[in-house]
Design an enzyme around this catalytic site. Sequence first.
Site, PDB file in Angstrom:
ATOM      1  N   ASP A 114      -4.737  -6.344  -7.770  1.00 15.54           N
ATOM      2  CA  ASP A 114      -4.947  -7.329  -6.699  1.00 15.54           C
ATOM      3  C   ASP A 114      -5.716  -8.531  -7.237  1.00 15.54           C
ATOM      4  O   ASP A 114      -5.408  -9.683  -6.914  1.00 15.54           O
ATOM      5  CB  ASP A 114      -5.720  -6.707  -5.527  1.00 15.54           C
ATOM      6  CG  ASP A 114      -4.966  -5.578  -4.848  1.00 15.54           C
ATOM      7  OD1 ASP A 114      -3.732  -5.638  -4.781  1.00 15.54           O
ATOM      8  OD2 ASP A 114      -5.634  -4.638  -4.382  1.00 15.54           O
ATOM      9  N   GLY A 141      -3.042  -1.872  -7.975  1.00 15.88           N
ATOM     10  CA  GLY A 141      -4.009  -2.585  -7.133  1.00 15.88           C
ATOM     11  C   GLY A 141      -5.441  -2.107  -7.279  1.00 15.88           C
ATOM     12  O   GLY A 141      -6.345  -2.902  -7.569  1.00 15.88           O
ATOM     13  N   HIS A 168     -10.360   0.045  -2.218  1.00 15.86           N
ATOM     14  CA  HIS A 168     -10.465  -1.274  -2.853  1.00 15.86           C
ATOM     15  C   HIS A 168     -10.269  -2.394  -1.824  1.00 15.86           C
ATOM     16  O   HIS A 168      -9.799  -3.465  -2.141  1.00 15.86           O
ATOM     17  CB  HIS A 168      -9.469  -1.388  -4.017  1.00 15.86           C
ATOM     18  CG  HIS A 168      -8.023  -1.319  -3.617  1.00 15.86           C
ATOM     19  ND1 HIS A 168      -7.449  -0.184  -3.115  1.00 15.86           N
ATOM     20  CD2 HIS A 168      -7.050  -2.252  -3.642  1.00 15.86           C
ATOM     21  CE1 HIS A 168      -6.172  -0.429  -2.851  1.00 15.86           C
ATOM     22  NE2 HIS A 168      -5.912  -1.674  -3.164  1.00 15.86           N
ATOM     23  N   HIS A 171       0.842  -1.195   0.000  1.00 14.57           N
ATOM     24  CA  HIS A 171       0.000   0.000   0.000  1.00 14.57           C
ATOM     25  C   HIS A 171       0.877   1.244   0.000  1.00 14.57           C
ATOM     26  O   HIS A 171       2.066   1.177   0.329  1.00 14.57           O
ATOM     27  CB  HIS A 171      -0.936  -0.018   1.208  1.00 14.57           C
ATOM     28  CG  HIS A 171      -2.054  -0.997   1.061  1.00 14.57           C
ATOM     29  ND1 HIS A 171      -2.720  -1.522   2.131  1.00 14.57           N
ATOM     30  CD2 HIS A 171      -2.623  -1.549  -0.038  1.00 14.57           C
ATOM     31  CE1 HIS A 171      -3.664  -2.352   1.703  1.00 14.57           C
ATOM     32  NE2 HIS A 171      -3.612  -2.386   0.393  1.00 14.57           N
ATOM     33  N   ARG A 190      -7.673 -13.881   0.951  1.00 16.77           N
ATOM     34  CA  ARG A 190      -8.498 -15.083   1.041  1.00 16.77           C
ATOM     35  C   ARG A 190      -8.025 -16.154   0.054  1.00 16.77           C
ATOM     36  O   ARG A 190      -7.875 -17.315   0.406  1.00 16.77           O
ATOM     37  CB  ARG A 190      -9.967 -14.742   0.779  1.00 16.77           C
ATOM     38  CG  ARG A 190     -10.881 -15.947   0.836  1.00 16.77           C
ATOM     39  CD  ARG A 190     -12.290 -15.600   0.330  1.00 16.77           C
ATOM     40  NE  ARG A 190     -13.019 -16.805   0.074  1.00 16.77           N
ATOM     41  CZ  ARG A 190     -12.881 -17.576  -1.015  1.00 16.77           C
ATOM     42  NH1 ARG A 190     -12.046 -17.256  -1.957  1.00 16.77           N
ATOM     43  NH2 ARG A 190     -13.586 -18.671  -1.153  1.00 16.77           N
ATOM     44  N   ASP A 225     -11.094  -5.997  -2.635  1.00 14.93           N
ATOM     45  CA  ASP A 225     -10.096  -6.673  -3.483  1.00 14.93           C
ATOM     46  C   ASP A 225      -8.930  -7.190  -2.641  1.00 14.93           C
ATOM     47  O   ASP A 225      -8.413  -8.283  -2.879  1.00 14.93           O
ATOM     48  CB  ASP A 225      -9.552  -5.719  -4.551  1.00 14.93           C
ATOM     49  CG  ASP A 225     -10.629  -5.205  -5.479  1.00 14.93           C
ATOM     50  OD1 ASP A 225     -11.641  -5.896  -5.660  1.00 14.93           O
ATOM     51  OD2 ASP A 225     -10.441  -4.100  -6.030  1.00 14.93           O
ATOM     52  N   ASP A 270      -1.292  -1.574   4.848  1.00 10.65           N
ATOM     53  CA  ASP A 270      -1.313  -0.525   5.867  1.00 10.65           C
ATOM     54  C   ASP A 270      -2.533  -0.715   6.760  1.00 10.65           C
ATOM     55  O   ASP A 270      -3.657  -0.472   6.335  1.00 10.65           O
ATOM     56  CB  ASP A 270      -1.352   0.848   5.187  1.00 10.65           C
ATOM     57  CG  ASP A 270      -1.212   2.002   6.153  1.00 10.65           C
ATOM     58  OD1 ASP A 270      -1.391   1.794   7.371  1.00 10.65           O
ATOM     59  OD2 ASP A 270      -0.929   3.112   5.690  1.00 10.65           O
TER      60      ASP A 270
END
Length: 150
Positions: free
Chosen positions: A71, A66, A98, A19, A107, A101, A91
């Site tokens: 992402d 991203g 987002h 990030h 996940r 995402d 962060d």
Amino acid sequence: MEFITKPLPANKRVALVAHDHRKSAMIQWCSRHRISLQKHYLLATGTTGGKIEAATGLKVEKLLSGPLGGDQQLGARISEGKVDFLVFFWDPFEPMPHDPDVKALLRIAAVWNIPVACNSSSADMMVQSALMERSFGREVPDYQCYLKQR
């Protein structure tokens, strides 16, 4: 659910994501581990990859930024078995537009049981592990068997 063992190769495909407020930490980390990282295939979300390449000279495949889908591109690569290790300096204090995402990327990394480092301490431990330089098996659910049973 049944499980199978899939190998992670000796030459890893390492995804790098950071990030905005963590990009300098990612660059510092890549600089410290440049010799090790240059032995592996590196890919990153767009802005992060460009900054790493410029600062370290490492060759990095750059996907989209991203928030523009990078992402999700990485998540797809993980699902296809084309990412072996994810270093994601996120962060925890900055809300992300987002965020869904980001959660989906983490996940899918968990679903496919790839190593994930979310800070420099965990990334240091993983990249310095003996397993970083050799092939090893990782257990993943046998999704083909699962789909046949449905």
